[in-house]
Structures are given as C-alpha cells and as structure tokens.
Write a protein that holds these residues in place. Structure first.
Motif, mmCIF file in Angstrom:
data_model
loop_
_atom_site.group_PDB
_atom_site.id
_atom_site.type_symbol
_atom_site.label_atom_id
_atom_site.label_comp_id
_atom_site.label_asym_id
_atom_site.label_seq_id
_atom_site.Cartn_x
_atom_site.Cartn_y
_atom_site.Cartn_z
ATOM 1 N N VAL A 273 -4.153 8.527 2.207
ATOM 2 C CA VAL A 273 -4.071 9.412 1.451
ATOM 3 C C VAL A 273 -5.346 9.449 0.243
ATOM 4 C CG1 VAL A 273 -1.170 9.721 0.859
ATOM 5 C CG2 VAL A 273 -2.505 8.105 -0.416
ATOM 6 N N ALA A 274 -6.725 9.343 0.658
ATOM 7 C CA ALA A 274 -7.656 9.579 -0.004
ATOM 8 C C ALA A 274 -7.899 10.792 0.716
ATOM 9 C CB ALA A 274 -8.796 8.425 1.214
ATOM 10 N N ASP A 275 -7.966 11.267 1.214
ATOM 11 C CA ASP A 275 -8.512 12.818 1.789
ATOM 12 C C ASP A 275 -7.773 13.644 0.377
ATOM 13 O OD1 ASP A 275 -10.034 12.071 3.096
ATOM 14 O OD2 ASP A 275 -9.123 12.899 5.234
ATOM 15 N N ASP A 276 -6.878 13.458 0.799
ATOM 16 C CA ASP A 276 -5.030 14.130 -0.004
ATOM 17 C C ASP A 276 -5.756 13.875 -1.890
ATOM 18 O OD1 ASP A 276 -3.281 14.973 1.573
ATOM 19 O OD2 ASP A 276 -3.456 12.993 1.908
ATOM 20 N N PHE A 277 -6.200 13.198 -2.354
ATOM 21 C CA PHE A 277 -6.763 12.453 -3.877
ATOM 22 C C PHE A 277 -8.269 13.300 -4.172
ATOM 23 C CE2 PHE A 277 -3.734 8.619 -3.833
ATOM 24 C CZ PHE A 277 -2.651 8.808 -3.856
ATOM 25 N N SER A 278 -8.829 13.668 -2.863
ATOM 26 C CA SER A 278 -10.072 13.730 -2.833
ATOM 27 C C SER A 278 -9.923 15.597 -2.973
ATOM 28 C CB SER A 278 -11.235 13.907 -1.759
ATOM 29 O OG SER A 278 -11.175 12.298 -2.184
ATOM 30 N N ALA A 279 -9.179 16.227 -2.148
ATOM 31 C CA ALA A 279 -8.676 17.533 -1.776
ATOM 32 C C ALA A 279 -8.121 18.138 -3.093
ATOM 33 C CB ALA A 279 -8.864 17.862 -0.855
ATOM 34 N N GLY A 280 -7.395 17.231 -3.911
ATOM 35 C CA GLY A 280 -6.372 17.775 -4.870
ATOM 36 C C GLY A 280 -5.060 17.943 -4.292
ATOM 37 N N THR A 281 -4.451 18.085 -3.066
ATOM 38 C CA THR A 281 -2.976 18.445 -2.583
ATOM 39 C C THR A 281 -2.351 17.619 -2.703
ATOM 40 O OG1 THR A 281 -3.851 16.837 -0.733
ATOM 41 C CG2 THR A 281 -4.461 19.342 -0.483
ATOM 42 N N LEU A 282 -2.843 16.218 -3.348
ATOM 43 C CA LEU A 282 -1.816 14.791 -4.208
ATOM 44 C C LEU A 282 -2.419 14.628 -5.416
ATOM 45 C CD1 LEU A 282 0.191 13.291 -0.456
ATOM 46 C CD2 LEU A 282 0.482 15.114 -2.298
ATOM 47 N N GLU A 283 -1.122 14.376 -6.094
ATOM 48 C CA GLU A 283 -1.886 13.062 -7.104
ATOM 49 C C GLU A 283 -1.207 11.655 -7.338
ATOM 50 O OE1 GLU A 283 -1.321 13.417 -12.017
ATOM 51 O OE2 GLU A 283 -1.772 14.499 -10.994
ATOM 52 N N ARG A 284 -2.292 10.801 -7.768
ATOM 53 C CA ARG A 284 -1.661 9.198 -7.353
ATOM 54 C C ARG A 284 -0.847 8.862 -8.896
ATOM 55 N NH1 ARG A 284 -6.785 4.997 -6.268
ATOM 56 N NH2 ARG A 284 -5.212 3.431 -6.064
ATOM 57 N N LEU A 285 -0.307 8.695 -8.724
ATOM 58 C CA LEU A 285 0.883 7.772 -9.335
ATOM 59 C C LEU A 285 1.676 6.510 -10.148
ATOM 60 C CD1 LEU A 285 3.584 10.200 -8.922
ATOM 61 C CD2 LEU A 285 2.237 10.679 -10.388
ATOM 62 N N LEU A 286 1.654 6.150 -11.472
ATOM 63 C CA LEU A 286 2.117 5.214 -11.686
ATOM 64 C C LEU A 286 0.497 4.218 -11.318
ATOM 65 C CD1 LEU A 286 5.443 4.434 -11.105
ATOM 66 C CD2 LEU A 286 4.252 5.444 -13.522
ATOM 67 N N ARG A 287 -0.781 4.334 -11.586
ATOM 68 C CA ARG A 287 -1.473 3.540 -10.998
ATOM 69 C C ARG A 287 -1.904 2.139 -11.687
ATOM 70 N NH1 ARG A 287 -7.656 5.964 -9.987
ATOM 71 N NH2 ARG A 287 -8.678 3.910 -8.515
ATOM 72 N N GLU A 288 -1.958 1.909 -12.911
ATOM 73 C CA GLU A 288 -1.654 0.896 -14.218
ATOM 74 C C GLU A 288 -0.891 -0.376 -13.334
ATOM 75 O OE1 GLU A 288 0.626 4.287 -16.621
ATOM 76 O OE2 GLU A 288 -0.975 4.055 -14.958
ATOM 77 N N PHE A 289 0.142 0.080 -12.822
ATOM 78 C CA PHE A 289 1.396 -0.645 -12.435
ATOM 79 C C PHE A 289 0.982 -1.074 -11.070
ATOM 80 C CE2 PHE A 289 2.855 2.483 -15.494
ATOM 81 C CZ PHE A 289 3.315 0.989 -16.501
ATOM 82 N N GLU A 290 0.098 -0.506 -10.145
ATOM 83 C CA GLU A 290 0.477 -0.514 -8.579
ATOM 84 C C GLU A 290 0.150 -2.159 -7.802
ATOM 85 O OE1 GLU A 290 -2.405 3.486 -7.269
ATOM 86 O OE2 GLU A 290 -3.228 1.601 -7.455
ATOM 87 N N PRO A 291 0.874 -3.414 -7.030
ATOM 88 C CA PRO A 291 0.831 -4.109 -6.839
ATOM 89 C C PRO A 291 -0.774 -5.044 -6.258
ATOM 90 C CG PRO A 291 2.043 -3.000 -5.538
ATOM 91 C CD PRO A 291 1.813 -1.944 -6.276
ATOM 92 N N PRO A 292 -0.294 -5.452 -6.152
ATOM 93 C CA PRO A 292 -2.400 -6.510 -5.999
ATOM 94 C C PRO A 292 -2.877 -5.808 -4.423
ATOM 95 C CG PRO A 292 -0.928 -8.417 -6.684
ATOM 96 C CD PRO A 292 -0.276 -6.790 -7.096
ATOM 97 N N ALA A 293 -3.791 -5.646 -4.777
ATOM 98 C CA ALA A 293 -4.843 -5.263 -3.030
ATOM 99 C C ALA A 293 -4.114 -5.626 -2.210
ATOM 100 C CB ALA A 293 -6.148 -4.762 -3.264
ATOM 101 N N LEU A 294 -4.156 -5.505 -1.022
ATOM 102 C CA LEU A 294 -3.744 -6.501 0.610
ATOM 103 C C LEU A 294 -5.863 -6.618 1.270
ATOM 104 C CD1 LEU A 294 -0.769 -4.725 1.271
ATOM 105 C CD2 LEU A 294 -0.880 -7.040 0.341
ATOM 106 N N PRO A 295 -5.926 -7.039 1.349
ATOM 107 C CA PRO A 295 -6.701 -7.721 2.931
ATOM 108 C C PRO A 295 -6.683 -7.104 4.135
ATOM 109 C CG PRO A 295 -5.457 -9.365 2.364
ATOM 110 C CD PRO A 295 -4.615 -8.576 1.621
ATOM 111 N N VAL A 296 -8.225 -6.087 4.045
ATOM 112 C CA VAL A 296 -8.075 -5.382 5.316
ATOM 113 C C VAL A 296 -8.896 -6.419 6.460
ATOM 114 C CG1 VAL A 296 -9.077 -3.981 6.902
ATOM 115 C CG2 VAL A 296 -8.040 -3.199 5.030
#
Length: 301
Positions: A245-268
């Motif tokens: 959803v990175a492109d959606d956030f950049s374009a403003g089509t979606l909003e990121r919610l509850l960011r402060e409650f996100e679980p830890p990042a996962l490695p690629v």
C-alpha cells in the motif's frame, strides 16, 4: 569423484527424507541411490541411516558424517565456481527463484528481467506463490521470504523490512470515523484477507506487549489485491504489508491507521538452502537481487 558422489547421495537422502525423494532430486533410479548408500556405509564401516516403516533418520555416525559431507560439497562447489570466475566464463544454466505473489510481481519480476538482460546464457523460472515452498524438495535456488525463518536448513541475507499496516479510504473514515485504539475496531467494518489458514484476528503492540484483537469481518477475501480494491472502494478497514500500500499512501488514496500500535517489522530476506553446491550464477544473482531490493524505499522505511 565416486566417493564425492556418495556423499551427495547421502545428503540428498536426509534432505528429502527418503530414498525415493533422493532419486527424484538427483534424477537417478531408486536402486542406484540404494547402492550408493550401501557403498558409503560399507566404506564408513557403520550404519548411517536407521530405516523404519515410516521414515528414515540418521544414526549418530550419520549425523556426524552429513555435517562434514555438506561442508565438503559446498567447498567443492566454491572451488569450481572460483575457477570459472577466474576464467571469466559467462554465466549459464537454469535458476529457479520463488517469491511471494504480490511482492514478486512488483519487485522481483523487474530484477529478474534486468538480470536476464545482463546474462544472456541464463534462464530463470520464477515461481510466485504465497505458500512457502520447500526449497530442497522443489529444487529452488533462491527464495525471497518475508518474516522470520523456521527452517535451519536455510541461509538468509537480509535486504530490508516491511510492516503489517492498517488502512482505510478517506471516504470510509469520513463516514465512520477513525479508530484511536485497537479496541475501537469492534465498532468498524473490517475487510479481512483470508487467503491463509489463520485465526480471524489481528495482533498489535500495546504498551510494549502483544495484544490480539478478534474480528468479525463484514467482508472476507482470499486474495490481497481484491481485499485492497474493497478497502479503496470504502468497504472498511483492511490490513496489508506496507509495500503493498506504499503507492496508496503516497497518492493519498488510503490512510494509515493505528501506526503507534503496529507490531514489529518483519525482515525481507534472500534465502538459499545450506550445504548445496552454489553455482556462480546463483551467487551473482544473489548479489544483484540484494543490490536492487536493498535500494527499494518500500522495504527500507
């Protein structure tokens, strides 16, 4: 060379768990594999594998031998690769690469195409699947994996990280309001990706502790792109990997919610089976993939 071949057969038997599996992997007959194992046990003067009606398991002597065998096979592959590299031989052969469906479509397919342009003698079979294929049974050379590894037979090179993020359209949020805490999700419409067998719940990090929120989705979808189409259309709140959803956030089509409650990042991670001979083409592909993926903003935020 016959003795080195016996070690390769022995390692294949233990990797696949059966004589028949080793025969398929090595493209040999089952009797040939049985003869190679018998010759190795005779040479070692010890039983190397315990045979039961349900499975094969190494004896203590077998466990000691297979560890040394894998190292010897890897060293042999490195030595041959070094000779070829010293002669500047062009890369050749077939590589089998696997990656998650959406990540592979967006990010791995382009890097595979650029690698093919640089090395005309190489062929690649790209297997896109959200199922974690068994690299040894499926004869996969390189895998892109998201998340922590549970298989000790794999060696990984980390290239970035992604997060699981909540998102919703501005139209939905204008109609239903924004959740402020994970508990607020009980009062919202949820679009749930049910593509993998798992509980209908989301996990969050609240005050330094994991917290699970059970869900009653308004809509369940088995494929992530269709789930995101529904979220973009205002059908509710969904969860996806950040790169999806990175492109959606950049374009403003979606909003990121509850960011402060996100679980830890996962490695690629780029993953290869341990102990297998690694051709020069695999090593060069790993370097190319690490450079390309390591430069992606969507997995390095």
């Amino acid at each position: 060379m016959d003795r080195l071949d016996e070690l390769a057969v022995f390692a294949a038997i233990l990797d696949t768990g059966s004589l028949a599996g080793a025969a398929r992997r090595l493209r040999r007959s089952a009797p040939a594999v049985t003869r190679a194992l018998a010759a190795l046990e005779e040479r070692a003067g010890a039983r190397l594998i315990e045979r039961t009606t349900r499975q094969l398991a190494p004896t203590e002597a077998g466990r000691r031998l297979v560890a040394r065998a894998r190292q010897l096979l890897a060293d042999y592959g490195e030595a041959i690769g070094a000779v070829n590299e010293g002669r500047n031989a062009p890369l050749r052969g077939l590589l089998r690469v696997t990656a998650p469906l959406v990540f592979g479509r967006r990010h791995v397919t382009p890097l595979v195409a650029s690698f093919l342009d640089m090395h005309p003698g190489v062929r690649i079979e790209l297997v896109l699947s959200d199922r974690n294929l068994d690299l040894i049974d499926e004869r996969i050379d390189v895998a892109v994996r998201i998340g922590r590894l549970s298989d000790s037979r794999l060696v990984a090179r980390r290239v970035g990280q992604v997060r699981r993020v909540l998102c919703a359209s501005f139209e939905y949020l204008a109609r239903r309001g924004r959740p402020r805490t994970p508990s607020d999700l009980a009062n919202h419409e949820i679009v749930f990706n049910s593509g993998r067998p798992a509980p209908v719940e989301w996990r969050f990090r609240v005050s330094g502790r994991d917290r699970t929120v059970r869900l009653t989705p308004r809509l369940m979808v088995t494929e992530v792109e269709s789930m995101l189409l529904a979220v973009r259309a205002g059908r509710g709140i969904g969860r996806a990997f950040s790169y999806q959803v990175a492109d959606d956030f950049s374009a403003g089509t979606l909003e990121r919610l509850l960011r402060e409650f996100e679980p830890p990042a996962l490695p690629v991670q780029l993953v290869v089976p341990t102990g297998r001979h690694m051709p020069p083409s695999v090593r060069v592909f790993l370097d190319h993939a690490a450079q390309v993926l390591g430069g992606l903003r969507v997995i390095n935020e």
